[in-house]
Design an enzyme around this catalytic site. Sequence first.
Site, mmCIF file in Angstrom:
data_model
loop_
_atom_site.group_PDB
_atom_site.id
_atom_site.type_symbol
_atom_site.label_atom_id
_atom_site.label_comp_id
_atom_site.label_asym_id
_atom_site.label_seq_id
_atom_site.Cartn_x
_atom_site.Cartn_y
_atom_site.Cartn_z
ATOM 1 N N CYS A 1 0.822 -1.215 0.000
ATOM 2 C CA CYS A 1 0.000 0.000 0.000
ATOM 3 C C CYS A 1 0.853 1.260 0.000
ATOM 4 O O CYS A 1 0.709 2.120 -0.841
ATOM 5 C CB CYS A 1 -0.935 0.002 1.201
ATOM 6 S SG CYS A 1 -2.200 -1.246 1.052
ATOM 7 N N HIS A 2 1.729 1.376 0.992
ATOM 8 C CA HIS A 2 2.503 2.601 1.095
ATOM 9 C C HIS A 2 3.992 2.321 1.193
ATOM 10 O O HIS A 2 4.763 3.163 1.624
ATOM 11 C CB HIS A 2 2.014 3.449 2.261
ATOM 12 C CG HIS A 2 0.557 3.778 2.173
ATOM 13 N ND1 HIS A 2 -0.401 3.118 2.888
ATOM 14 C CD2 HIS A 2 -0.106 4.644 1.398
ATOM 15 C CE1 HIS A 2 -1.593 3.569 2.567
ATOM 16 N NE2 HIS A 2 -1.453 4.495 1.672
ATOM 17 N N GLY A 3 4.386 1.103 0.830
ATOM 18 C CA GLY A 3 5.800 0.797 0.665
ATOM 19 C C GLY A 3 6.609 0.573 1.925
ATOM 20 O O GLY A 3 7.820 0.747 1.912
#
Lengths: 687, 138
Positions: free
Chosen positions: B102-104
């Site tokens: 999702c956000h790494g």
Amino acid sequence: MSGPSDYQPSNPALQWIERRLPIMGLVHSSFVVYPTPRNLNYWWTFGAILSFMLGMQILTGVILAMHYAPHADLAFKSVELLVRDVNYGWLLRNMHACGASMFFFAVYVHMLRGLYYGSYKEPREVLWILGVIIYLLMMATGFMGYVLPWGQMSFWGATVITNLFSAIPYVGESIVTLLWGGYSVGNPTLNRFFSLHYLLPFLIAGVVVLHVWALHVAGQNNPDGVEPKTEKDTVPFTPHATIKDGFGVACFLLLYAWFIFYMPNYLGDADNYIPANPGVTPPHIVPEWYYLPFYAILRSIPNKLAGVIGMFSAIIILCFLPWLDAAKTRSSKYRPLAKQFFWIFVAVCILLGYLGAQPPEGIYVIAGRVLTVCYFAYFLIVLPLLARIETPRPVPNSISEAILAKSGKAVASIAVALVAAGALFVGTLGDVRAEEGGPKPPGNKWSFAGPFGTYDRGALQRGLKVYKEVCANCHGLSFIAFRNLGDPGGPGYSVAQVAAFASDYKIKDGPNDAGDMFERPGRAADYFPSPFPNEQAARAANGGAAPPDLSLITKARSYGRGFPMFLVDFFSQYQEQGPDYVAAVLQGFEDKAPEGVTIPEGSYYNKYFPGHAIKMPKPLSDGQVTFDDGSPATVAQYAKDVTTFLMWTAEPHMEARKRIGLQVFVFLIIFALLMYFTKKKVWADSH
Amino acid sequence: MNPDASTIAAGAPIEVDLSPVAEGQDIKVFWRGKPIYISHRTKKQIDEARAVPVASLPDPQSDEARVKAGHDQWLVVIGICTHLGCIPIAHEGNYDGFFCPCHGSQYDSSGRIRQGPAPANLPVPPYQFVSDTKIQIG
């Protein structure tokens, strides 16, 4: 609401009521004789548009709720069956889903109008703050509504947004448990969101009443920002404002209908046609387009708590706007610097929206940080500073003087609004999935594309044959009943043909009187049986990857179109990403993977499948299925036919949608023209 | 609005048999609606997790503190990213551990946050070994 009414009905019965409950006098003073500034432009019709949209959302929502089942196991299916089986269910759903987007679009225009013309300044501070409260309630309502279809994006959107509250120190975790009603997002969450999604619109309606009340106490602001002084500065609300609002609503309906009838999925996310699965996160979780700027702010700040605070302050800061901007001149029309910064601010918001849809990496993160700083700087630095250093141009003494000076210069046209609409819809551009998937699927010429597209009956029948003989060995089609094959707009079988087709299938029924399950021949009302009893069995029989149900596959798959194609698509009505992808995957198998690509054991190389390693062996080969109508028995033909068939299974009422769309458009255009000429007549002696 | 009795009852401890999990493999089980990753770590993964100076981590915690003594090869973590609740993918990312799509956020082979926006390590659920090849979660 503007002082005691002198309204006296002539009918004695109405007089009797009026003496006891002066409701007609209230309506008369607020919406008939109420003085409205003469110089209002079309940006002022968005108040009426918003009231209309709120009514529309409540009306369609109440009917939808009659057919919806708020349960984690049933919600997704109930929405699909609602679209397929309820009379005009597809229309209701499109109206409600696109309506949410249009509602937000209108509210953004309305807010920016207030910002540009200084409508938040003394004496309208409370009016403005009530508006911010409405906006917050709208965001909560929209978020919870998006959870209800219980698709993948619903589920993961709910997970991400509820987890925002876990950033609050000490009490965060308890708040999240309270929101979930469990240990994770699940059935209790869906239930309470449904309840609140039904409640909040009525709260909004209540605050709207306060908003309108406050408006009618302070009076409307106007493009010149000077208060009406004499009779000559105003016109009565009815017929002047009423008819003008009516024209504005009619034009807005044209845009709304464009989405409802021609681009219903343009603003949505393909992932939401996949049922919620708590075990799999979609590769990119993207909120609805109207939250994107705030989502971008959240992600720009590397600290979790600070990110959440930043996101909420971006909205809360609007409440303090009346005191942050201390400039005496209201309208930016007379503030040369404020005007320029306003448009820069609009650009910042749109760019933040664009970034919110992009993956959080590389240049996007840095750009997001810069723009976040710009966003807050506008409120905290630019506006307070401008109030001190800017020299505004002289403001006209009265509204009538302003109108004389303008002498017929065209006001902001609806055309401008429409262009702005196109530019603002940054919705689905963020679908970046294909970027990892290699080449984009080639475009095809589909009979069902475009505003007048229809399904090719022959292709549907051939596609059904391909499905039955090939795909059905592994893939289910669980939302399609045999009776649908005889529905108008479908493959066009007769009742007898449908019955014969159905009787070829063995359907499990029961229990009978002895309590046993038994098999019987299929009937028209039965649904296509699935090849596997459950997902685990499907997974086990197929090397760990369950073959997806194909009912919705052409809507559940997509690929990013990128900038600027997503803008072009809005006008060209291109929305065949799903069919293009499905057809490409069916033809994208290659015997040998190219140099440098390793395909794991048990997988096959496919040029168009994201990651290229697909568990499905090449399903189609030339000559596998014979057609009665002499169509070529080639993979290309099979792929095209079965994709057409699967487009129909995903949207059986598409032909009705496009046909009714045309009728609605003809009506709306005539209606808008009539409203325009009536408006011109009414306003003839007022300009 | 807190969880009702049936939800709480369904959240009772569960037992998981570890014998079918080969070295280098991991399984995902659901407990209280949350995915729990149980990894049978390789020697290399354990060594990598222990070689990192603890003080250099964003959320300092030693690998020894995150596993049960004597069962060092078994890592049991709640597979929910501590950023915004997505499910990280096992065996991905630069640290031989978990990667959140999702956000790494990237977690190492001990489930500790190494890179990305997540503020904390993947939490270790309450569990104990009932026998050498069986654990009880909860």
